[in-house]
Write a protein that holds these residues in place. Structure first.
Motif, PDB file in Angstrom:
ATOM      1  N   UNK A 132      28.261 -49.895 -32.648  1.00 36.67           N
ATOM      2  CA  UNK A 132      28.820 -49.760 -31.303  1.00 36.67           C
ATOM      3  C   UNK A 132      28.373 -48.456 -30.660  1.00 36.67           C
ATOM      4  N   UNK A 133      28.236 -47.400 -31.459  1.00 36.84           N
ATOM      5  CA  UNK A 133      27.898 -46.073 -30.936  1.00 36.84           C
ATOM      6  C   UNK A 133      26.423 -45.735 -31.110  1.00 36.84           C
ATOM      7  N   UNK A 134      25.580 -46.740 -31.267  1.00 36.29           N
ATOM      8  CA  UNK A 134      24.159 -46.495 -31.541  1.00 36.29           C
ATOM      9  C   UNK A 134      23.473 -45.674 -30.453  1.00 36.29           C
ATOM     10  N   UNK A 135      23.899 -45.852 -29.202  1.00 37.61           N
ATOM     11  CA  UNK A 135      23.230 -45.148 -28.092  1.00 37.61           C
ATOM     12  C   UNK A 135      23.961 -43.883 -27.650  1.00 37.61           C
ATOM     13  N   UNK A 136      25.222 -43.731 -28.066  1.00 37.89           N
ATOM     14  CA  UNK A 136      26.027 -42.606 -27.575  1.00 37.89           C
ATOM     15  C   UNK A 136      25.452 -41.285 -28.085  1.00 37.89           C
ATOM     16  N   UNK A 137      25.165 -40.393 -27.166  1.00 37.34           N
ATOM     17  CA  UNK A 137      24.535 -39.124 -27.503  1.00 37.34           C
ATOM     18  C   UNK A 137      23.028 -39.193 -27.504  1.00 37.34           C
ATOM     19  N   UNK A 138      22.486 -40.407 -27.450  1.00 38.84           N
ATOM     20  CA  UNK A 138      21.030 -40.603 -27.479  1.00 38.84           C
ATOM     21  C   UNK A 138      20.469 -40.724 -26.068  1.00 38.84           C
ATOM     22  N   UNK A 139      21.169 -41.473 -25.221  1.00 41.51           N
ATOM     23  CA  UNK A 139      20.639 -41.785 -23.890  1.00 41.51           C
ATOM     24  C   UNK A 139      21.346 -40.988 -22.796  1.00 41.51           C
ATOM     25  N   UNK A 140      20.723 -41.021 -21.614  1.00 38.92           N
ATOM     26  CA  UNK A 140      21.378 -40.547 -20.396  1.00 38.92           C
ATOM     27  C   UNK A 140      22.339 -41.659 -19.974  1.00 38.92           C
ATOM     28  N   UNK A 141      23.643 -41.411 -19.967  1.00 39.86           N
ATOM     29  CA  UNK A 141      24.601 -42.495 -19.735  1.00 39.86           C
ATOM     30  C   UNK A 141      24.518 -43.154 -18.365  1.00 39.86           C
ATOM     31  N   UNK A 142      23.929 -42.489 -17.381  1.00 38.66           N
ATOM     32  CA  UNK A 142      23.834 -43.100 -16.059  1.00 38.66           C
ATOM     33  C   UNK A 142      22.387 -43.426 -15.701  1.00 38.66           C
ATOM     34  N   UNK A 143      21.570 -43.668 -16.720  1.00 37.48           N
ATOM     35  CA  UNK A 143      20.195 -44.135 -16.502  1.00 37.48           C
ATOM     36  C   UNK A 143      20.090 -45.563 -17.007  1.00 37.48           C
ATOM     37  N   UNK A 144      19.983 -46.497 -16.083  1.00 34.60           N
ATOM     38  CA  UNK A 144      19.848 -47.902 -16.478  1.00 34.60           C
ATOM     39  C   UNK A 144      18.535 -48.131 -17.215  1.00 34.60           C
ATOM     40  N   UNK A 145      17.496 -47.424 -16.813  1.00 32.37           N
ATOM     41  CA  UNK A 145      16.209 -47.551 -17.500  1.00 32.37           C
ATOM     42  C   UNK A 145      16.326 -47.099 -18.952  1.00 32.37           C
ATOM     43  N   UNK A 146      17.040 -45.995 -19.177  1.00 36.34           N
ATOM     44  CA  UNK A 146      17.237 -45.481 -20.533  1.00 36.34           C
ATOM     45  C   UNK A 146      18.029 -46.487 -21.365  1.00 36.34           C
ATOM     46  N   UNK A 147      19.066 -47.048 -20.764  1.00 37.32           N
ATOM     47  CA  UNK A 147      19.887 -48.041 -21.466  1.00 37.32           C
ATOM     48  C   UNK A 147      19.044 -49.246 -21.891  1.00 37.32           C
ATOM     49  N   UNK A 148      18.235 -49.753 -20.968  1.00 43.05           N
ATOM     50  CA  UNK A 148      17.415 -50.932 -21.262  1.00 43.05           C
ATOM     51  C   UNK A 148      16.303 -50.603 -22.268  1.00 43.05           C
ATOM     52  N   UNK A 149      15.816 -49.374 -22.252  1.00 45.34           N
ATOM     53  CA  UNK A 149      14.783 -48.963 -23.211  1.00 45.34           C
ATOM     54  C   UNK A 149      15.328 -48.901 -24.635  1.00 45.34           C
ATOM     55  N   UNK A 150      16.665 -48.845 -24.760  1.00 45.47           N
ATOM     56  CA  UNK A 150      17.315 -48.836 -26.071  1.00 45.47           C
ATOM     57  C   UNK A 150      18.081 -50.142 -26.292  1.00 45.47           C
ATOM     58  N   UNK A 151      17.453 -51.248 -25.936  1.00 48.92           N
ATOM     59  CA  UNK A 151      17.950 -52.612 -26.179  1.00 48.92           C
ATOM     60  C   UNK A 151      19.156 -52.988 -25.346  1.00 48.92           C
ATOM     61  N   UNK A 152      19.421 -52.257 -24.284  1.00 44.74           N
ATOM     62  CA  UNK A 152      20.516 -52.620 -23.402  1.00 44.74           C
ATOM     63  C   UNK A 152      20.228 -53.893 -22.622  1.00 44.74           C
TER      64      UNK A 152
END
Length: 519
Positions: A107-127
């Motif tokens: 559940x916390x795989x991306x927390x601390x890894x990505x910019x939380x308000x970057x949709x591109x960052x989220x999608x680049x990490x399997x979002x």
């Protein structure tokens, strides 16, 4: 090319100076002519090391912490932009920090890894891979995937999520709702906040999938008013999701509809109870509703409603992306998947630990927590918030599993763990539990409203050594009445911490200090 430096925007990090550190890094980089891009990520959950700064290097991210604003110039001198490890705050490669390395972050795989308000960052990490798959499935197939996963409510009740969704799906109605209970009020808990501040899109995606699964077209995040940073991040993320077509009248060109907004609570602990939350969301005082009917059948505005916790909904995208069997492979017994555990209180290494169910409480306290912050022996541990039992050392080998904790007379709840050292007055803690209920009760049912008030009085008499044996029996009878007669868990569970003191820390009820006597 800019060097990316990560400084958390998480509330916990901000409270210890992360904003000042970010400004100091920006100013020092400008002074030295360094091309630095500061990314405001979420916290990794190593709160004793915040503010924890990370630098992106050729060999991955290197962490430094805790960093003080006055140390920033020295960090530059020590070559931290290159990931050099000469400075005293250097922790080495982030992924190799033992506290993180031993975890199983799903559940916390991306927390601390990505910019939380970057949709591109989220999608680049399997979002949004989970939503993409959900759009290809029938509603029943989505519900079946969640059932297969074995996911249970992470808010405290541990009710099977797929069964709740099935009930809402099977209940005919023109309008259905998805409500996220983000009124995280338990002592020692912060996992919901970390998700909302560090990976808001996973919650948005999970709620959208839930809407597709049960036929709901509108969702609400009921957020506690004490979380202003989460409020800001969620609103930013929701606006971006609408702009990119992940929310609204035509989700990614599918013709499916889901609208979402945030509503703030008013600071009442009782509104963490789902029916009280719904009353508040409808604009009324937060009073508990009698059940039945269940919210899944008659919930928000009288319509079928899914009410799930942040962590439950945040687990859904990964379940849809990788399949229910993948998630089910973690855990033990009927407790499947992972549990985000929050270590707090008098603990050396306070923070978030996500692991599969089955780890013992002792392993958690010693291997991850590292004992108390002041070096004194641990004496009691409260798990599951203010309504959870106080566990003595003899129960610390209990595995973190819903059924195992129930058998021990305790609750896992939302996964909050608060540690007390050997100086704690457990008689005072028993009194606090009753007093907390008296203050926070909605007042609708007599066993909770009156029972908690009488409970404080009885405990005070016990501590003053007034007919102690008779009053302890009276306290036990009162607790039985509250457990059996209360309308909700507020009154029904308050006896758990009180009786755990009577059963395991009775000597504190007899101490001279407790009795008002001079030693």
């Amino acid at each position: 090319m800019s060097i990316r430096v990560f400084v958390p925007r998480d509330s916990g990090a901000l409270a210890v100076g992360a904003e000042r550190v970010a400004r100091a890094i920006a100013a020092e980089a400008a002074r030295r002519g360094e091309d630095v891009r500061i990314v405001r990520n979420g916290s990794r959950g190593l709160y004793w090391l915040e503010p924890m700064v990370e630098v992106e290097t050729d060999r991955g991210r290197v962490a430094y912490g805790p960093v003080k604003p006055g140390e920033v110039s020295d960090l530059f001198d020590a070559g931290f932009l290159s990931g050099d490890e000469g400075h005293r705050t250097c922790l080495g490669p982030t992924g190799e920090i033992p506290f993180l390395q031993r975890q199983q972050r799903l559940t916390f795989a991306r927390v601390g890894v990505i910019d939380p308000v970057s949709l591109d960052d989220y999608r680049a990490h399997d979002g949004y891979l989970g939503l993409s798959r959900a759009l290809e499935l029938t509603a029943q197939a989505i519900v079946d995937e969640v059932k297969t996963s074995g996911l249970r409510g992470r808010g405290g009740a541990a009710f099977p999520t797929g069964i709740k969704w099935q009930t809402v799906l099977d209940t005919p109605a023109e309008q259905k709702y998805i409500v996220c209970n983000a009124d995280e009020g338990d002592s020692g808990t912060f996992a919901d906040r970390m998700i909302m501040e560090g990976d808001p899109f996973v919650l948005i995606e999970g709620m959208t999938i839930a809407g597709l699964a049960v036929g709901a077209t509108r969702g609400y995040i009921y957020l506690r008013s004490e979380y202003p940073h989460a409020h800001q991040v969620l609103n930013e993320a929701i606006a971006l999701a609408y702009e990119a077509g992940f929310l609204g009248a035509d989700i990614r060109g599918s013709g499916r509809v889901f609208d979402l907004e945030v509503r703030l609570g008013a600071g009442a602990y009782i509104c963490g109870e789902e029916t009280s939350l719904l009353e508040s969301l409808e604009g009324r005082r937060g009073l508990v509703r009698a059940k039945p009917p269940l919210p899944a059948i008659k919930g928000l505005f009288g319509q079928p409603t899914v009410v799930n916790n942040v962590l439950s909904l945040a687990a859904v995208p990964m379940i849809l992306e990788r399949g229910g069997h993948f998630y089910q492979d973690f855990g033990m017994g009927r407790s499947r998947g992972t549990l985000p555990i929050q270590l707090a209180g008098n603990i050396r290494r306070g923070g978030l630990v996500e692991l599969a169910f089955g780890l013992t409480l002792r392993q958690l306290l010693e291997d991850f927590g590292g004992g108390t912050a002041n070096g004194r022996p641990m004496r009691a541990v409260q798990v599951g918030g203010p309504l959870g039992a106080y566990l003595p050392e003899s129960q610390w080998d209990t595995p973190l599993d819903y059924e195992a904790f129930t058998e021990a007379g305790a609750v896992l709840g939302h996964g909050g763990v608060v540690v007390f050292d050997d100086t704690v007055d457990m008689a005072e803690q028993a009194r606090f539990s009753m007093e907390f209920c008296a203050v926070e009760s909605c007042g609708k049912c007599t066993p909770c409203r009156i029972g908690s008030t009488r409970g404080v009085e009885v405990i005070d008499r016990i501590r003053r050594n007034e007919n102690r044996a008779a009053n302890i029996e009276l306290l036990k009878d009162l607790c039985d009445t509250m457990i059996d007669g209360s309308l909700c868990a507020m009154g029904g569970m308050t006896p758990f911490p009180v009786m755990s003191v009577v059963d395991h820390f009775a000597e504190d009820l007899e101490r001279p200090e407790a009795c008002g006597e001079t030693p």
